[in-house]
Design an enzyme around this catalytic site. Sequence first.
Site, PDB file in Angstrom:
ATOM      1  N   GLU A 173       6.147   2.394  -5.890  1.00  0.00           N
ATOM      2  CA  GLU A 173       7.263   1.735  -5.209  1.00  0.00           C
ATOM      3  C   GLU A 173       8.521   2.458  -5.681  1.00  0.00           C
ATOM      4  O   GLU A 173       8.943   2.311  -6.833  1.00  0.00           O
ATOM      5  CB  GLU A 173       7.313   0.248  -5.573  1.00  0.00           C
ATOM      6  CG  GLU A 173       6.063  -0.545  -5.225  1.00  0.00           C
ATOM      7  CD  GLU A 173       5.986  -0.939  -3.754  1.00  0.00           C
ATOM      8  OE1 GLU A 173       6.923  -0.580  -2.992  1.00  0.00           O
ATOM      9  OE2 GLU A 173       5.007  -1.596  -3.359  1.00  0.00           O
ATOM     10  N   HIS A 208       2.169   1.858   5.326  1.00  0.00           N
ATOM     11  CA  HIS A 208       2.517   1.218   6.590  1.00  0.00           C
ATOM     12  C   HIS A 208       2.568   2.234   7.740  1.00  0.00           C
ATOM     13  O   HIS A 208       2.066   3.357   7.613  1.00  0.00           O
ATOM     14  CB  HIS A 208       3.827   0.432   6.445  1.00  0.00           C
ATOM     15  CG  HIS A 208       3.859  -0.421   5.213  1.00  0.00           C
ATOM     16  ND1 HIS A 208       3.093  -1.552   5.057  1.00  0.00           N
ATOM     17  CD2 HIS A 208       4.546  -0.273   4.044  1.00  0.00           C
ATOM     18  CE1 HIS A 208       3.303  -2.089   3.863  1.00  0.00           C
ATOM     19  NE2 HIS A 208       4.177  -1.319   3.224  1.00  0.00           N
TER      20      HIS A 208
END
Length: 311
Positions: free
Chosen positions: A275, A101
């Site tokens: 993650e 991101h």
Amino acid sequence: MRNDDSPPRPEATAASAGPDHRPWFTRRPTLVIAVAALAPTALAGWVLTQVLTGAGPDGRDAKPAATATPPPATPAAAPAPAPAPAKGPLSGRTVVIDPGHNTGNFDHTDEIDQKVDIGTNRKECDTTGTTTDSGYMEAEFTLDVSQRLRTALEAHGAKVVLTHTADRPWGPCIDERARIGNEAKADAVVSVHADGVSSGSRGFHLILPAKVKGGAADTSAIVEPSRRLGERIASNFARTTGSSPANYLGGGTGLVVRDDLGGLNLSTRPKVFIECGNMRDAKDAAQLTSPDWRQKAAQGIADGIVGFLGG
């Protein structure tokens, strides 16, 4: 009466004094005036001669200060050479780190919503990512860990490329992220993320590429090395951070296979997503927002990459 031995008469002496027949003592003022008139001119000539010849007041050569040769200029210091790359077990290896991101994505939703081709279908260019309940952005977390990871890998001699450093207002898109790793001919690529699922879901997991083929996507050559990379990172990450594999997917292995991520589908280099924890869980969020824990996370990922590359 005068004979030849007599001294001359005064009038005879006066008559022989000069062509104007005036006595010498009557012409003295004129001579003095002439000499006085010539003195300044002679003095000026002498001063000029001394200046031009460089003679000092005692007759020795002495150059005036104005014409003295200036000292040689001090040469500018040469720029310090760039530090030599660190030597280590990963010398000659390239690792691409992809900070998930971008903090600017929240202000550029129209741009990141544009669809791009991921081989098997079309998907959004990028997403905003998640945040903790206190507002700490996933994009802040991923960039911080990625920069720490770069430092750790460079200490082992690796060449490290980041897909971005928040130096752009949004993105890059997922297809560009994959292309950066491909064009760098990376020996390993890791995309750093944090999850955003319901509270109570805890732990980390690695996402591995499925075997897909369609359009520009063909992961057949990277499925196996990517799994080895994921396994190495998972074991080192757990040991270094003290975190456990996710309790909500992966069956406790911390490994998940997916075929819907453009960053994996379009990669031609061994690649995984990690993650690191769940930002929406208070206990995981406390770790993710801790600089000390983020340093451990970066070190765990680095150790896994070093092990995968045989360092």
